[in-house]
Design a protein around this motif. Structure first.
Motif, mmCIF file in Angstrom:
data_model
loop_
_atom_site.group_PDB
_atom_site.id
_atom_site.type_symbol
_atom_site.label_atom_id
_atom_site.label_comp_id
_atom_site.label_asym_id
_atom_site.label_seq_id
_atom_site.Cartn_x
_atom_site.Cartn_y
_atom_site.Cartn_z
ATOM 1 N N ALA A 194 -7.751 8.334 -7.213
ATOM 2 C CA ALA A 194 -6.484 7.718 -6.807
ATOM 3 C C ALA A 194 -6.707 6.752 -5.649
ATOM 4 O O ALA A 194 -6.117 5.660 -5.620
ATOM 5 C CB ALA A 194 -5.489 8.797 -6.414
ATOM 6 N N LEU B 119 0.820 8.255 -5.733
ATOM 7 C CA LEU B 119 -0.407 8.432 -6.523
ATOM 8 C C LEU B 119 -1.440 9.236 -5.743
ATOM 9 O O LEU B 119 -2.093 10.135 -6.296
ATOM 10 C CB LEU B 119 -0.974 7.062 -6.900
ATOM 11 N N ILE B 120 -1.569 8.943 -4.458
ATOM 12 C CA ILE B 120 -2.498 9.687 -3.603
ATOM 13 C C ILE B 120 -2.067 11.148 -3.496
ATOM 14 O O ILE B 120 -2.895 12.066 -3.547
ATOM 15 C CB ILE B 120 -2.579 9.051 -2.204
ATOM 16 N N SER C 195 -8.116 12.394 -12.513
ATOM 17 C CA SER C 195 -7.360 11.630 -11.508
ATOM 18 C C SER C 195 -7.174 12.464 -10.249
ATOM 19 O O SER C 195 -6.067 12.908 -9.930
ATOM 20 C CB SER C 195 -6.006 11.197 -12.083
ATOM 21 N N PHE D 10 -7.607 3.462 2.169
ATOM 22 C CA PHE D 10 -7.384 4.583 1.262
ATOM 23 C C PHE D 10 -8.569 5.554 1.262
ATOM 24 O O PHE D 10 -8.379 6.753 1.042
ATOM 25 C CB PHE D 10 -7.081 4.077 -0.146
ATOM 26 N N ALA E 49 3.362 1.868 -1.777
ATOM 27 C CA ALA E 49 3.745 2.204 -3.149
ATOM 28 C C ALA E 49 2.726 3.120 -3.816
ATOM 29 O O ALA E 49 3.039 3.774 -4.820
ATOM 30 C CB ALA E 49 3.919 0.926 -3.964
ATOM 31 N N TYR E 50 1.509 3.171 -3.278
ATOM 32 C CA TYR E 50 0.460 3.999 -3.870
ATOM 33 C C TYR E 50 0.411 5.405 -3.273
ATOM 34 O O TYR E 50 -0.384 6.241 -3.718
ATOM 35 C CB TYR E 50 -0.909 3.328 -3.683
ATOM 36 N N GLY F 203 -6.144 -1.963 -6.081
ATOM 37 C CA GLY F 203 -4.858 -2.604 -6.330
ATOM 38 C C GLY F 203 -4.290 -3.324 -5.127
ATOM 39 O O GLY F 203 -3.470 -4.240 -5.282
ATOM 40 N N THR F 204 -4.692 -2.904 -3.916
ATOM 41 C CA THR F 204 -4.133 -3.493 -2.698
ATOM 42 C C THR F 204 -5.169 -4.219 -1.856
ATOM 43 O O THR F 204 -4.803 -4.861 -0.866
ATOM 44 C CB THR F 204 -3.508 -2.392 -1.829
ATOM 45 N N TRP G 87 0.816 -1.204 0.000
ATOM 46 C CA TRP G 87 0.000 0.000 0.000
ATOM 47 C C TRP G 87 0.857 1.266 0.000
ATOM 48 O O TRP G 87 0.447 2.304 -0.506
ATOM 49 C CB TRP G 87 -0.957 -0.002 1.195
ATOM 50 N N ASP H 125 -8.440 3.602 -7.008
ATOM 51 C CA ASP H 125 -7.483 2.764 -7.749
ATOM 52 C C ASP H 125 -6.516 2.060 -6.793
ATOM 53 O O ASP H 125 -6.200 0.876 -6.974
ATOM 54 C CB ASP H 125 -6.698 3.620 -8.749
ATOM 55 N N ALA H 126 -6.044 2.793 -5.779
ATOM 56 C CA ALA H 126 -5.129 2.193 -4.810
ATOM 57 C C ALA H 126 -5.832 1.113 -3.994
ATOM 58 O O ALA H 126 -5.241 0.059 -3.705
ATOM 59 C CB ALA H 126 -4.576 3.274 -3.884
#
Length: 229
Positions: free
Chosen positions: A180, A9-10, A175, A194, A5-6, A187-188, A3, A183-184
């Motif tokens: 974000a 992006l956030i 975005s 998030f 890694a995102y 992905g996790t 998490w 999407d995060a």
């Protein structure tokens, strides 16, 4: 992927949301002033258009208006490009978000400014005229600073709602921090984490701007006695 890694992006999504809210505020501020001026102009045509605009905005949900404006403008551009035989023009999601939010909240700012303008003692404007000021000078140097004292509480409320409404732009592909976070989360598989992070960022931005607006309100109140207004 972890998490952590995102988080970049956030961060990018949060910065996009901040920029979106500030640009939308700028558009709404100008449009609100223009609409309030139209309502107080005494011209029937201008009053009718201004009232129609504010009634439409206040009567239709923000989400519906955003979809109507975004897809309506895109459809109009598609028709125009087909008619002219030129390449298709795609609306930039950020520009679309700024314009739609600015257009929507311009109506709310208009009511705030109209009420603030009528709260200013007409004697102040008459005194400015007696000193030989032009209408533009009178508004810029006398009326505007005085009306802002009355308008700031309403501006603060509208701003808080506008900040929260930036979350709606994710539905048109921008975005922002909400997209974000979604999407995060996908992905996790940590959607709740998030979403809480996005909520915390919105709360921080709204709280910080609220503090700044209160400071601004104190500045405009310096040297002004309520009894004298």
């Amino acid at each position: 992927m972890s998490w952590q890694a995102y988080l970049p992006l956030i961060a990018r999504g949060a910065w996009t949301s901040v920029q979106l809210s500030l640009w939308a505020l700028f558009i709404a501020f100008l449009l609100g002033l223009a609409t309030a001026g139209a309502k107080l102009s005494g011209r029937p045509a201008a009053i009718f258009v201004a009232r129609l605009y504010t009634t439409l905005i206040r009567g239709v949900p923000d989400l519906v208006l955003m979809l109507l404006l975004f897809y309506g403008i895109q459809r109009g551009l598609n028709w125009l490009t087909d008619l002219c035989g030129v390449e298709l023009i795609q609306i930039n999601p950020f520009a679309a978000g700024v314009m739609t939010l600015g257009f929507i909240y311009g109506a709310y700012f208009a009511e705030t400014f109209r009420g603030a303008f009528t709260s200013v003692d007409c004697g102040q404007r008459e005194a400015a005229t007696s000193f030989g000021m032009t209408p533009s000078q009178s508004f810029r140097l006398v009326t505007f600073p005085l009306m802002m004292r009355f308008a700031l509480p309403g501006i603060s409320n509208n701003w808080q709602v506008l900040v929260k409404s930036t979350a709606l732009v994710s539905i048109i592909g921008l975005s922002d921090v909400v997209k974000a976070a979604v999407d995060a989360g996908k992905g996790t598989y940590h959607v709740l984490l998030f979403m809480l992070l996005a909520a915390g960022l919105y709360l921080f931005w709204a709280s910080l701007s609220g503090i700044l607006l209160r400071q601004l309100s104190r500045r405009y109140s310096l040297g002004i006695r309520v009894a004298g207004l």
